[in-house]
Design an enzyme around this catalytic site. Structure first.
Site, PDB file in Angstrom:
ATOM      1  N   ALA A  74       0.832  -1.205   0.000  1.00  0.00           N
ATOM      2  CA  ALA A  74       0.000   0.000   0.000  1.00  0.00           C
ATOM      3  C   ALA A  74       0.869   1.259   0.000  1.00  0.00           C
ATOM      4  CB  ALA A  74      -0.909   0.000   1.221  1.00  0.00           C
ATOM      5  N   GLY A 107       1.030  -5.889   0.536  1.00  0.00           N
ATOM      6  CA  GLY A 107       0.230  -6.099  -0.663  1.00  0.00           C
ATOM      7  C   GLY A 107       1.053  -6.483  -1.876  1.00  0.00           C
ATOM      8  N   GLU A 127       1.432 -10.067  -1.570  1.00  0.00           N
ATOM      9  CA  GLU A 127       0.107 -10.647  -1.796  1.00  0.00           C
ATOM     10  C   GLU A 127      -0.210 -10.733  -3.285  1.00  0.00           C
ATOM     11  OE1 GLU A 127      -2.700  -9.772   1.973  1.00  0.00           O
ATOM     12  OE2 GLU A 127      -1.848  -7.956   1.088  1.00  0.00           O
ATOM     13  N   GLU A 140       2.580  -6.843   7.887  1.00  0.00           N
ATOM     14  CA  GLU A 140       1.500  -5.978   8.370  1.00  0.00           C
ATOM     15  C   GLU A 140       1.369  -5.927   9.885  1.00  0.00           C
ATOM     16  OE1 GLU A 140       0.169  -7.022   4.144  1.00  0.00           O
ATOM     17  OE2 GLU A 140       1.305  -7.965   5.762  1.00  0.00           O
TER      18      GLU A 140
END
Length: 259
Positions: free
Chosen positions: A65, A110, A113, A133
């Protein structure tokens, strides 16, 4: 200039690149919008047989992010943006053609991910990654808790997520997350080599094999075998299957059309 680019190599291989190297290719709202637009083109391109997902620059695949942008958001906007990241990553996972993540640098949160949603992961020797995270007082919110466990096992996934541990590409290969490690200057060539190998096989067979694996994985064996058979049956009436038999008989390389 778009924050995501897409090009076709050798007719059947697509290369999708995140293009915000000045911001570690982080997921801004603009990048998410551009990525969705590019994925629309990928989904509608019937000539594609494999897609490589990578990034511009030599330092970061995707840092996750965009935390600078997120710091300006309300709680509701944060929830909405995390949801958008999750949706676009699931869209990558749902592509019919195989996807190869060529991880050319840092892949955190992310960013990792996104790589987890790909079918195959190849990383450069300088790559660092992790689902970090919990060190930011949150959890992976774009599928990381689910996809990592399915890839490397429950205990290992808990270890890496709960500790927020960062690790390199060699460790990633040791735990079964990374399939190949290549020098940075040879990473795209290695990814292209794998993509071409996939693209040289029967397109319908490749799509059906991916579908059978993905759909059968979460079921019991009996159900999984039914899914496999249904996917197998889709390959029987194809011209490519007959072409493969003819090529074998004639001792030549098959020429597949995806029909």
């Amino acid at each position: 200039m778009s924050t995501v680019t897409f090009s076709i190599t050798d007719e059947h291989v697509g290369v999708l690149k995140l293009n915000r190297p000045e911001a570690a290719n982080a997921f801004s709202r603009q990048l998410l919008s551009d990525l969705n637009d590019v994925l629309k083109d990928v989904e509608s391109n019937n000539n594609l047989r494999a897609v490589i997902i990578t990034s511009e620059g030599e330092k970061a695949f995707c840092a996750g992010a965009d935390l600078k942008e997120r710091a300006t958001m309300t709680q509701d906007e944060v929830v909405e943006t995390v949801g958008e990241i999750g949706k676009v990553i699931t869209r990558v996972e749902a592509l019919e053609v195989p996807t190869i993540a060529a991880i050319n640098g840092a892949a955190f949160g992310g960013g990792l991910e996104l790589a987890l949603a790909c079918d195959i992961r190849i990383a450069s020797g300088n790559a660092k990654m992790g689902l970090t995270e919990t060190s930011l007082a949150i959890i992976p919110g774009a599928g990381g808790t689910q996809r990592l466990a399915r890839l490397i096992g429950l205990a290992k996934a808990k270890y890496y997520i709960l500790t927020a541990k960062r690790f390199d590409s060699l460790e990633g290969k040791e735990i079964g997350l990374i399939e190949e490690v290549a020098p940075l200057d040879g990473l795209e060539d290695k990814a292209l080599e794998v993509a071409k190998q996939i693209a040289s096989n029967g397109p319908v067979g490749v799509k059906m094999a991916k579908k059978a694996i993905d759909q059968g994985f979460d079921h019991d064996l009996k159900t999984g075998l039914k899914i496999e058979r249904n996917c197998y049956m889709n390959t029987i009436p194809t011209e490519d299957r007959i072409e493969a038999l003819s090529a074998f008989r004639e001792k030549r390389k098959p020429s597949f059309t995806g029909k």
